[in-house]
Design an enzyme around this catalytic site. Structure first.
Site, short mmCIF file in Angstrom:
data_model
loop_
_atom_site.label_atom_id
_atom_site.label_comp_id
_atom_site.label_asym_id
_atom_site.label_seq_id
_atom_site.Cartn_x
_atom_site.Cartn_y
_atom_site.Cartn_z
N GLU A 126 7.49 -6.84 1.82
CA GLU A 126 6.17 -6.82 2.46
C GLU A 126 5.41 -8.11 2.16
O GLU A 126 4.75 -8.67 3.03
CB GLU A 126 5.36 -5.61 1.96
CG GLU A 126 5.84 -4.26 2.50
CD GLU A 126 5.48 -4.06 3.98
OE1 GLU A 126 4.83 -4.92 4.57
OE2 GLU A 126 5.86 -3.01 4.53
N TYR A 160 -14.85 0.91 -7.41
CA TYR A 160 -16.11 1.66 -7.29
C TYR A 160 -16.97 1.49 -8.53
O TYR A 160 -18.11 1.93 -8.56
CB TYR A 160 -15.81 3.13 -6.99
CG TYR A 160 -15.01 3.29 -5.71
CD1 TYR A 160 -15.65 3.20 -4.48
CD2 TYR A 160 -13.62 3.42 -5.73
CE1 TYR A 160 -14.92 3.28 -3.30
CE2 TYR A 160 -12.88 3.49 -4.57
CZ TYR A 160 -13.53 3.42 -3.36
OH TYR A 160 -12.81 3.47 -2.19
N LYS A 219 -2.06 -1.53 -3.87
CA LYS A 219 -2.93 -0.37 -3.84
C LYS A 219 -2.10 0.90 -3.94
O LYS A 219 -1.11 1.01 -3.20
CB LYS A 219 -3.69 -0.38 -2.52
CG LYS A 219 -4.64 0.78 -2.36
CD LYS A 219 -5.27 0.71 -1.00
CE LYS A 219 -6.11 1.94 -0.82
NZ LYS A 219 -6.63 2.05 0.50
N ARG A 274 -10.80 9.94 1.36
CA ARG A 274 -10.71 10.66 2.64
C ARG A 274 -11.80 11.72 2.73
O ARG A 274 -12.26 12.03 3.83
CB ARG A 274 -9.30 11.25 2.80
CG ARG A 274 -8.24 10.16 2.96
CD ARG A 274 -6.84 10.70 3.05
NE ARG A 274 -5.84 9.62 2.94
CZ ARG A 274 -4.54 9.82 2.79
NH1 ARG A 274 -4.06 11.06 2.76
NH2 ARG A 274 -3.72 8.81 2.68
N LYS A 312 1.24 10.09 5.69
CA LYS A 312 1.29 8.66 6.05
C LYS A 312 2.58 7.99 5.57
O LYS A 312 2.65 6.77 5.47
CB LYS A 312 0.05 7.96 5.48
CG LYS A 312 -1.27 8.52 6.04
CD LYS A 312 -2.48 7.63 5.73
CE LYS A 312 -3.74 8.15 6.42
NZ LYS A 312 -4.89 7.23 6.24
N LYS A 372 0.87 -1.18 0.00
CA LYS A 372 0.00 0.00 0.00
C LYS A 372 0.90 1.23 0.00
O LYS A 372 1.68 1.44 0.94
CB LYS A 372 -0.91 0.00 1.22
CG LYS A 372 -1.80 1.24 1.27
CD LYS A 372 -2.81 1.19 2.38
CE LYS A 372 -3.69 2.42 2.36
NZ LYS A 372 -4.70 2.39 3.41
N SER A 376 -10.11 5.45 -5.11
CA SER A 376 -11.05 6.56 -5.31
C SER A 376 -10.55 7.59 -6.32
O SER A 376 -11.33 8.06 -7.16
CB SER A 376 -11.30 7.23 -3.96
OG SER A 376 -10.08 7.68 -3.37
#
Ligand code: PBG
Length: 322
Positions: free
Chosen positions: A232, A312, A247, A204, A216, A194, A273
């Site tokens: 990871e 979406y 992602k 958000r 982040k 991610k 998004s």
């Protein structure tokens, strides 16, 4: 000329015969935004066509999607500011509206595959995925909350836990907590690679969950890194993940392919998004053909190596296939 590749493109029937990649409704997970209350439906301004829904309307939305052949859903809560605190305590309160709604969804639609998100950001007054102290995101202290959150979600009957927080060691910790409590059948779809991406902006907005301070980058990955995704993924496999996720999807198709080539677990990609917003905005301006670009986008993610796509566009894709 001995060879003419165009012969294999000469008609729709021949093209269909040689087509290497197909996207179907079975590949898709539809992210949904849950509001507290009744009969509420609020469009996300930066995601035209995507709504935050109260429990009653979400149940009807899931029913409509199931009829279209969309069987999997990832539910995210929109949490009022007054419920947020430093330690994200509502995230593991079985009486909170998110957990109550999950229970209702599984009661009414036991056949649906329901995924939940594990991270502190919707519930945390700092808007970070972990506990914040003196401007730092605490890793090991956060694990404890993530474990409680995952357990509270598993107790509602959901199918897949989605840790999206990027703390070290979270998959192993969540797996232990689930197993110790008898939830050996609950799956973990780890947000393996991610990235600290600007493409999460509209999400958000939808959740009102942007960090109050800082960014982040100390936990989400640097967009410049590819090999680190293998580190990871090694950890997630060792720690007991059932699915590995990349992602965002579109700017990271190479990472999707990398994981697909190196691991035998199913690979998921999150068509986020901001990717949805870009296509919607261009289509609204008449600059792109929405349906065709949606199809091509999902196809590209699958061709890159994703077995599963969180998108979406899921409902719209299902409608287009009816
Ligand atoms: C929360 C979370 C985020 C997304 C999924 N889970 C946002 C973030 O990490 O800031 C992004 C989804 C999207 O943009 O569609 N940890």
């Amino acid at each position: 000329m001995q060879r003419r590749p165009r012969r294999n493109r000469k008609s729709a029937a021949v093209r269909a015969m040689v087509r290497e990649t197909q996207v179907t409704c079975d590949d898709l997970i539809f992210p949904l935004f849950l509001l507290e209350g009744k009969n509420k439906k609020i469009e996300v301004a930066s995601m035209p066509g995507i709504y935050r829904l109260s429990t009653d309307l979400m149940l009807r939305e899931i029913e409509a999607c199931l009829k279209l052949g969309i069987q999997s859903f990832d539910v995210f809560p929109v949490v009022e500011e007054s419920y947020k605190d430093k330690l994200a305590t509502r995230s593991y309160d079985p009486a909170f509206f998110y957990q109550k709604t999950l229970r209702m969804i599984k009661q009414e639609f036991p056949e649906a595959c329901i995924m939940t998100d594990v991270a502190l950001d919707p519930y945390n007054s700092d808007g970070h995925d972990g506990i914040v102290k003196d401007g730092k995101i605490l890793n090991d202290e956060t694990l404890e909350v993530l474990g409680r959150m995952a357990l509270a979600q598993a107790e509602t009957g959901i199918d897949i836990i989605g840790p999206s927080d990027m703390m070290d060691g979270r998959v192993a910790h969540i797996r232990d907590v689930l197993d110790d409590n008898g939830f050996t059948d609950v799956s973990i779809m780890s947000y393996t690679a991610k990235y600290a991406s600007a493409f999460y902006g509209p999400f958000r907005d939808a959740l009102d969950s942007a960090p109050k301070a800082g960014d982040k980058k100390t936990y989400q990955m640097d967009p410049a890194n590819r090999t680190e995704a293998l580190t990871e993924a090694d950890l997630d496999v060792d720690e007991g993940a059932d699915f590995l996720m990349v992602k965002p999807a579109l700017a990271y198709l190479d990472v999707i392919r990398l994981l697909k080539d190196h691991y035998s677990l199913p690979i998921a990609a999150y068509n986020v998004s901001g990717e949805y917003a870009m296509i919607s905005a261009a289509a609204q301006n008449g600059w792109l053909d929405r349906r065709a670009v949606m199809e091509e986008t999902l196809l590209s993610i699958k061709r890159a190596g994703a077995d599963i796509i969180l998108t979406y566009f899921a409902k719209e894709f299902g409608e287009a296939r009816k």
